[in-house]
Scaffold this motif. Sequence first.
Motif, PDB file in Angstrom:
ATOM      1  N   GLY A 157       0.843  -1.191   0.000  1.00 19.15           N
ATOM      2  CA  GLY A 157       0.000   0.000   0.000  1.00 19.15           C
ATOM      3  C   GLY A 157       0.874   1.234   0.000  1.00 19.15           C
ATOM      4  N   SER A 158       0.335   2.344  -0.399  1.00 14.02           N
ATOM      5  CA  SER A 158       1.083   3.592  -0.432  1.00 14.02           C
ATOM      6  C   SER A 158       0.261   4.692   0.226  1.00 14.02           C
ATOM      7  CB  SER A 158       1.422   3.971  -1.877  1.00 14.02           C
ATOM      8  OG  SER A 158       0.241   4.144  -2.633  1.00 14.02           O
ATOM      9  N   ASN A 159       0.976   5.740   0.650  1.00  8.85           N
ATOM     10  CA  ASN A 159       0.316   6.881   1.287  1.00  8.85           C
ATOM     11  C   ASN A 159      -0.576   6.398   2.436  1.00  8.85           C
ATOM     12  OD1 ASN A 159      -0.133   9.636   1.577  1.00  8.85           O
ATOM     13  ND2 ASN A 159      -1.969   9.593   0.298  1.00  8.85           N
ATOM     14  N   ARG A 160       0.017   5.537   3.267  1.00  8.50           N
ATOM     15  CA  ARG A 160      -0.758   4.874   4.309  1.00  8.50           C
ATOM     16  C   ARG A 160       0.012   4.973   5.624  1.00  8.50           C
ATOM     17  NH1 ARG A 160      -2.072  -1.356   3.186  1.00  8.50           N
ATOM     18  NH2 ARG A 160       0.166  -1.459   3.498  1.00  8.50           N
ATOM     19  N   TYR A 161      -0.664   5.515   6.644  1.00  8.77           N
ATOM     20  CA  TYR A 161      -0.025   5.725   7.941  1.00  8.77           C
ATOM     21  C   TYR A 161      -0.959   5.236   9.045  1.00  8.77           C
ATOM     22  CZ  TYR A 161       2.798   8.713   4.987  1.00  8.77           C
ATOM     23  OH  TYR A 161       3.597   9.180   3.979  1.00  8.77           O
ATOM     24  N   LEU A 233       3.063   2.629   7.043  1.00 10.66           N
ATOM     25  CA  LEU A 233       2.776   1.219   6.789  1.00 10.66           C
ATOM     26  C   LEU A 233       2.711   1.056   5.267  1.00 10.66           C
ATOM     27  CD1 LEU A 233       1.993  -1.402   8.492  1.00 10.66           C
ATOM     28  CD2 LEU A 233      -0.314  -0.955   7.685  1.00 10.66           C
ATOM     29  N   ASP A 234       3.890   0.989   4.653  1.00 10.72           N
ATOM     30  CA  ASP A 234       3.933   1.032   3.191  1.00 10.72           C
ATOM     31  C   ASP A 234       4.073  -0.336   2.554  1.00 10.72           C
ATOM     32  OD1 ASP A 234       6.506   0.409   3.848  1.00 10.72           O
ATOM     33  OD2 ASP A 234       7.387   2.286   3.156  1.00 10.72           O
ATOM     34  N   GLY A 235       4.139  -1.401   3.351  1.00  9.34           N
ATOM     35  CA  GLY A 235       4.252  -2.739   2.783  1.00  9.34           C
ATOM     36  C   GLY A 235       5.661  -3.130   2.403  1.00  9.34           C
ATOM     37  N   ALA A 236       6.647  -2.266   2.651  1.00 12.13           N
ATOM     38  CA  ALA A 236       8.037  -2.572   2.296  1.00 12.13           C
ATOM     39  C   ALA A 236       8.701  -3.319   3.450  1.00 12.13           C
ATOM     40  CB  ALA A 236       8.795  -1.292   1.970  1.00 12.13           C
ATOM     41  N   GLY A 237       8.286  -4.540   3.674  1.00 18.34           N
ATOM     42  CA  GLY A 237       8.872  -5.326   4.753  1.00 18.34           C
ATOM     43  C   GLY A 237       7.820  -6.128   5.479  1.00 18.34           C
ATOM     44  N   ASP A 238       8.241  -6.674   6.607  1.00 20.08           N
ATOM     45  CA  ASP A 238       7.371  -7.531   7.408  1.00 20.08           C
ATOM     46  C   ASP A 238       7.160  -6.942   8.784  1.00 20.08           C
ATOM     47  OD1 ASP A 238       7.228  -9.629   5.454  1.00 20.08           O
ATOM     48  OD2 ASP A 238       9.272 -10.183   6.009  1.00 20.08           O
ATOM     49  N   LEU A 239       5.972  -7.156   9.291  1.00 14.68           N
ATOM     50  CA  LEU A 239       5.686  -6.834  10.688  1.00 14.68           C
ATOM     51  C   LEU A 239       6.122  -8.041  11.521  1.00 14.68           C
ATOM     52  CD1 LEU A 239       2.580  -5.138  12.110  1.00 14.68           C
ATOM     53  CD2 LEU A 239       3.221  -7.334  13.052  1.00 14.68           C
ATOM     54  N   VAL A 240       6.812  -7.794  12.626  1.00 17.88           N
ATOM     55  CA  VAL A 240       7.266  -8.854  13.522  1.00 17.88           C
ATOM     56  C   VAL A 240       6.656  -8.604  14.898  1.00 17.88           C
ATOM     57  CG1 VAL A 240       9.253 -10.009  14.582  1.00 17.88           C
ATOM     58  CG2 VAL A 240       9.417  -9.126  12.237  1.00 17.88           C
ATOM     59  N   VAL A 241       5.814  -9.531  15.341  1.00 15.29           N
ATOM     60  CA  VAL A 241       5.205  -9.431  16.670  1.00 15.29           C
ATOM     61  C   VAL A 241       6.002 -10.330  17.608  1.00 15.29           C
ATOM     62  CG1 VAL A 241       3.136  -9.801  18.037  1.00 15.29           C
ATOM     63  CG2 VAL A 241       2.937  -8.953  15.700  1.00 15.29           C
ATOM     64  N   GLN A 242       6.687  -9.695  18.561  1.00 17.15           N
ATOM     65  CA  GLN A 242       7.446 -10.464  19.550  1.00 17.15           C
ATOM     66  C   GLN A 242       6.580 -10.650  20.794  1.00 17.15           C
ATOM     67  OE1 GLN A 242      10.655  -8.832  22.180  1.00 17.15           O
ATOM     68  NE2 GLN A 242      11.984 -10.150  20.948  1.00 17.15           N
ATOM     69  N   LEU A 243       6.343 -11.901  21.157  1.00 19.44           N
ATOM     70  CA  LEU A 243       5.501 -12.220  22.307  1.00 19.44           C
ATOM     71  C   LEU A 243       6.332 -12.851  23.418  1.00 19.44           C
ATOM     72  CD1 LEU A 243       2.340 -13.817  20.635  1.00 19.44           C
ATOM     73  CD2 LEU A 243       2.763 -11.424  21.220  1.00 19.44           C
ATOM     74  N   HIS A 244       6.078 -12.392  24.635  1.00 18.88           N
ATOM     75  CA  HIS A 244       6.578 -13.070  25.825  1.00 18.88           C
ATOM     76  C   HIS A 244       5.424 -13.923  26.339  1.00 18.88           C
ATOM     77  CE1 HIS A 244       8.126 -12.695  30.262  1.00 18.88           C
ATOM     78  NE2 HIS A 244       8.065 -13.942  29.831  1.00 18.88           N
ATOM     79  N   LEU A 260      -5.393  -2.173  12.932  1.00 18.26           N
ATOM     80  CA  LEU A 260      -4.745  -0.906  12.593  1.00 18.26           C
ATOM     81  C   LEU A 260      -5.771   0.077  12.043  1.00 18.26           C
ATOM     82  CD1 LEU A 260      -1.588  -2.332  10.775  1.00 18.26           C
ATOM     83  CD2 LEU A 260      -1.785  -1.628  13.175  1.00 18.26           C
ATOM     84  N   TYR A 261      -5.725   1.304  12.563  1.00 16.46           N
ATOM     85  CA  TYR A 261      -6.579   2.396  12.093  1.00 16.46           C
ATOM     86  C   TYR A 261      -5.696   3.340  11.282  1.00 16.46           C
ATOM     87  CZ  TYR A 261      -9.759   0.503  15.593  1.00 16.46           C
ATOM     88  OH  TYR A 261     -10.563  -0.334  16.332  1.00 16.46           O
ATOM     89  N   LEU A 262      -6.035   3.532  10.021  1.00 15.94           N
ATOM     90  CA  LEU A 262      -5.136   4.178   9.074  1.00 15.94           C
ATOM     91  C   LEU A 262      -5.588   5.578   8.695  1.00 15.94           C
ATOM     92  CD1 LEU A 262      -4.628   1.089   6.707  1.00 15.94           C
ATOM     93  CD2 LEU A 262      -3.244   1.768   8.682  1.00 15.94           C
ATOM     94  N   THR A 263      -4.641   6.329   8.174  1.00 18.54           N
ATOM     95  CA  THR A 263      -4.900   7.666   7.656  1.00 18.54           C
ATOM     96  C   THR A 263      -3.944   7.909   6.494  1.00 18.54           C
ATOM     97  OG1 THR A 263      -4.901  10.036   8.187  1.00 18.54           O
ATOM     98  CG2 THR A 263      -3.279   8.687   9.308  1.00 18.54           C
ATOM     99  N   ASN A 264      -4.246   8.891   5.669  1.00 15.86           N
ATOM    100  CA  ASN A 264      -3.308   9.272   4.600  1.00 15.86           C
ATOM    101  C   ASN A 264      -2.469  10.484   5.006  1.00 15.86           C
ATOM    102  OD1 ASN A 264      -5.153  11.330   4.517  1.00 15.86           O
ATOM    103  ND2 ASN A 264      -5.774  11.002   2.389  1.00 15.86           N
TER     104      ASN A 264
END
Length: 556
Positions: A157-161, A233-244, A260-264
């Motif tokens: 996605g682009s223009n996404r925050y 949140l431009d999609g250039a990579g991976d989200l990593v959720v680290q859990l204890h 996630l609640y997004l805005t431009n």
Amino acid sequence: MILWVMVVVGLRGTAADLPPTFNREIAPILYQHCTPCHRPGAAGPFPLLQYSDAQPRARKLAEAVSNRDMPPWMPEVGHGDFLGARRLSEAQIQAIRSWADQGAPEGDPKERPKPPEFPSDWEWGPPDLVLTLPERYDLEATGKDVYRNFVIPVPAGSNRYVRAFQFRPESPAVHHARILFDASGESRRRDAADPVCGFGGTMPPAHFPPGQMLGWVPGRTATLAPDGMTWPLDGAGDLVVQLHLQRTGRPESIQPRLGLYLTNRPPSQSPVLLGILAQTLDIPAGDSNYTVLRNVTLPVPADLLAVMPHAHYLAREVELTATPPGGAPQSLLRIRRWKFNWQDEYRYAHPVPLPAGTQLELRITYDNSAGNPANPNHPPVRVLHGPDSTDEMGELWLQLLPRDAAGFAALRQLHRELGQREVVADFNLRIQRDPGNAAYHLELGKTLGALGQQREAFEQLTRAVELNPQLAEAHQFIGISFLERRLLPDARAALEQALALDPSLYRSHLALGVVAAAEGNLEEAEEQLQQAAALNPGDEGIRRQLQAVRKRKAGR
């Protein structure tokens, strides 16, 4: 008639004189401060929405609020003014105590306010994007704590925050979570190499978004980004959720969700994270007053926006003090009764201005005695720095807003140096205790190299290879060291050895491509750089090297 009314009123008294009831005094307190967690589907172990929920627990409720164990809020009054403080007033605490002492009466149902209503899943309605694990992770009923990193590809996605997020653990085994990003592809590679969902470890090759502290602890609901501080949140990579993950005594199926609640609207401000770390902890058994101090001098002026301390069960007190040049010390955070299960991020109600030259002091005191009811070891044992809950840690993360771009760069550099110096001290101590551990020498060598101490780094890397010739990363960094000194044949030999052991090391492909280009072998250079780019498609440096090689080939 008037006399009769006066007598009746005198007998009944005013509402303030009457014993508290659930419906009149207690329900409003619980609805405001307790039911966000104590309701079906939330983090609390039982609901507190109805009289039948609270009455059997009246004595325990009174004890919990009197000890200020509940609501969970550790910072002391007068040591920082924080948003969202979950403190009961003395009058509210006294009302709950008095209610319990007098048998926890229900009172008139007409006086009870309407219980709060909560969405079934998401606090702010359906998110714009919901991310979840690609598959479930099964946690056995008993055993040690688990740190697990789960990789979630981010849809393009682009223009996404992101303006807000809500993490839903979906299991009581989730003690806390960190939300990180990895543009290198390394986390994805480690995940693929592990036969089970995710991969282990406390130091994944992933980071918070620049300047952000994204996490979850029990009790936290939706988190709104401060004004002007959305994150991309431009999609250039991976989200990593680290859990204890902590065992619950029964098998748990782990598959949390992130809404996630997004805005431009892009961010208009650029905060910086500064980590003050203590990684040389060595707490003797029985020591009830083991204290660590760390001091940092701010090189530039900045506003302090938020702090996030982290420690385990033995910590007792945490304090952050700021002393401006020529000024008096100011306590910006003080916790006198640390509780492992309720650590959180604390955001100041108003930014705290810190001039250049301000001395920041972090003090953490640990209690490793038998008198510490939270001590996980009975009898107490020596405890070192480490990731497990039965180890110890000492960290304080600060979110700072510098005044300009130069300040941003200076704080970023300070953060890197502080972390690297602490890692060096940590691994020096580890090597003293276990000099034959090749992995310790490797990590020390990598960190010394990042600090510019190339000779010392090379010594540690070669020692790592002597102890374990199968360490591909050690050969890689030895090759890079030779390359930096223009010793091309030596660099080639070391890098080829690294790739023979692990062909997925993109840095080795990159460095070998640079070696080949320097030797004039542009075909090999292009091939190696293409492999590096395929393994780490988000690296602009690889793309630039590849373009330069192709331009040279075209000009021959």
